[in-house]
Design an enzyme around this catalytic site. Structure first.
Site, PDB file in Angstrom:
ATOM      1  N   GLU A  44       0.828  -1.210   0.000  1.00  0.00           N
ATOM      2  CA  GLU A  44       0.000   0.000   0.000  1.00  0.00           C
ATOM      3  C   GLU A  44       0.861   1.258   0.000  1.00  0.00           C
ATOM      4  O   GLU A  44       0.534   2.243  -0.648  1.00  0.00           O
ATOM      5  CB  GLU A  44      -0.951   0.014   1.208  1.00  0.00           C
ATOM      6  CG  GLU A  44      -2.070  -1.025   1.118  1.00  0.00           C
ATOM      7  CD  GLU A  44      -2.978  -0.833  -0.093  1.00  0.00           C
ATOM      8  OE1 GLU A  44      -2.994   0.268  -0.675  1.00  0.00           O
ATOM      9  OE2 GLU A  44      -3.656  -1.795  -0.482  1.00  0.00           O
ATOM     10  N   TYR A 127      -6.073   6.212   4.924  1.00  0.00           N
ATOM     11  CA  TYR A 127      -6.232   5.246   3.844  1.00  0.00           C
ATOM     12  C   TYR A 127      -5.469   3.948   4.143  1.00  0.00           C
ATOM     13  O   TYR A 127      -6.035   2.849   4.104  1.00  0.00           O
ATOM     14  CB  TYR A 127      -5.743   5.849   2.510  1.00  0.00           C
ATOM     15  CG  TYR A 127      -5.606   4.792   1.462  1.00  0.00           C
ATOM     16  CD1 TYR A 127      -6.729   4.319   0.792  1.00  0.00           C
ATOM     17  CD2 TYR A 127      -4.376   4.202   1.193  1.00  0.00           C
ATOM     18  CE1 TYR A 127      -6.629   3.301  -0.133  1.00  0.00           C
ATOM     19  CE2 TYR A 127      -4.265   3.186   0.271  1.00  0.00           C
ATOM     20  CZ  TYR A 127      -5.387   2.743  -0.388  1.00  0.00           C
ATOM     21  OH  TYR A 127      -5.287   1.722  -1.280  1.00  0.00           O
ATOM     22  N   ASP A 145      -9.440   6.082  -1.097  1.00  0.00           N
ATOM     23  CA  ASP A 145      -8.443   6.797  -1.902  1.00  0.00           C
ATOM     24  C   ASP A 145      -9.126   7.369  -3.141  1.00  0.00           C
ATOM     25  O   ASP A 145     -10.358   7.351  -3.252  1.00  0.00           O
ATOM     26  CB  ASP A 145      -7.291   5.855  -2.286  1.00  0.00           C
ATOM     27  CG  ASP A 145      -7.732   4.775  -3.259  1.00  0.00           C
ATOM     28  OD1 ASP A 145      -8.959   4.610  -3.462  1.00  0.00           O
ATOM     29  OD2 ASP A 145      -6.860   4.095  -3.822  1.00  0.00           O
TER      30      ASP A 145
END
Ligand code: SF4
Length: 355
Positions: A44, A127, A145
């Site tokens: 991520e 996020y 996002d």
């Protein structure tokens, strides 16, 4: 439309519509092979501002070198920068390292499972915390996002500006209530996947193959106007003269300052402004390199998020190697020095790798 809650019909059964599609359409990505928090977290962070295809190789190399959190926590800055070389946004890897140290010191080396504890790690925002907590620990914590905001705006016809924190917060709350128990990780990934592969950011979305088309407010063409974005600030333009100083087989490098753009990375010596040939030779002489010839010039550009660099590269032969620079061979540069892409371009052009 105001709040998303005013369009409940469009969100009804969202998970039930999306999950079967995800089961058959999910891309096989290396970081989806398991739900190990270190793997998901690393992916991520790498995927922020970076395309999936660009991340694949970096992800594999990073894990091969640093297979777990203790290894990451023990890594040297130079190795971390080298593993990140070319990915950009280098503060990400510095924060990864700081977070790994914190996990070792405060969490006994075990990745925390609680959303608030994940969110408190360096470099982890709403996020990333939402993604890791839902994918790895099955918590109903949305990861909102740009992809997810685009899908939600279009699906519901929501015209709130997605660049505002209040809009993101509202969508996090709305989506949290829609999370299906036991499928939290899949739901997070399904939303991301739809935004990344069907409800595309540039060009037309693939509404014909979208599992949400039946209830979508924008399938008829309204997607052109959504999501609503804030006006972008124009990028600042800066001009630099970049010096590729060579003495024998060694090249001059120096470290960038510890703060600011590309902090702590290697760079070719450079000065602001576009120097002409004589001024560049004078500058090289002022550094004590005893320049003997300007071999060539090359123009390069590099675009960062908020600034564009217009660079004039001066390849200069020298006779002296003053200590104010670090002098490395090409082999040492390749092996040990993380040179950000903006500067790397001059090296690749010289060695033929840049075409
Ligand atoms: S139908 Fe089209 S606009 Fe609506 S969510 Fe699907 S891809 Fe996006």
């Amino acid at each position: 439309m105001g709040k998303a809650e005013q369009a409940p019909a469009r969100l009804e059964g969202l998970a039930a519509r999306l999950l079967p599609w995800f089961e058959t359409h999910a891309r096989a990505l290396p970081w989806r092979a398991d739900r190990e928090p270190y793997h998901v977290w690393l992916s991520e962070i790498m995927l922020q501002q970076t395309r999936v295809e660009a991340v694949r190789g970096y992800y594999a190399r990073f894990l091969a070198a640093l297979p777990d959190i203790p290894a990451l926590a023990a890594a040297e800055e130079g190795q971390l920068h080298k593993l990140w070389e070319g990915l950009g946004y280098y503060s990400r890897v510095r924060n990864l390292h700081r977070a790994a140290v914190e996990i070792m010191e405060r969490h006994g080396g075990v990745f925390p499972s609680d959303y608030a504890a994940i969110r408190a790690l360096p470099g982890v925002g709403d996020y990333t915390a939402g993604a890791v907590a839902s994918i790895c620990f099955e918590q109903p914590t949305p990861a909102v996002d740009g992809n997810v905001l685009r899908v939600m705006s279009r699906l519901t016809g929501d015209r709130r500006c997605v660049d505002e924190a209040a809009t993101r917060r509202a969508w996090r709350e709305t989506l949290a209530a829609l999370y299906p128990p036991g499928r939290c990780g899949d739901f997070t990934q399904a939303l991301m996947e739809l935004g990344a592969t069907v409800c595309l950011p540039n060009g037309a979305p693939d509404c014909a193959d979208c599992p949400l088309a039946g209830g979508c407010a924008s399938a008829g063409g309204g997607w052109r106007e959504l999501p609503v974005r804030a006006k972008k600030r124009a990028r600042r333009r800066e001009t630099l003269t970049v010096f590729l100083l060579r003495c024998g087989e060694r090249w001059a490098l120096r470290r960038r300052p510890e703060r600011g753009l590309l902090a702590g990375l290697w760079e070719w010596p450079n000065v602001p402004g576009a120097l002409n040939a004589q001024a560049a030779l004078d500058q090289a002489a002022a550094w004590g390199t005893a320049p003997c010839a300007l071999e060539r010039e090359r123009q390069m550009e590099h675009i960062f998020t908020h600034v564009e660099w217009e660079m004039r590269g001066m390849y200069i032969r020298c006779r002296e190697t003053p200590d104010s620079f670090t002098w490395v061979t090409g082999e040492e540069l390749e092996r040990d020095c993380a040179l950000p892409t903006a500067f790397r371009k001059f090296w690749d052009a010289e060695t033929g790798e840049g075409g």
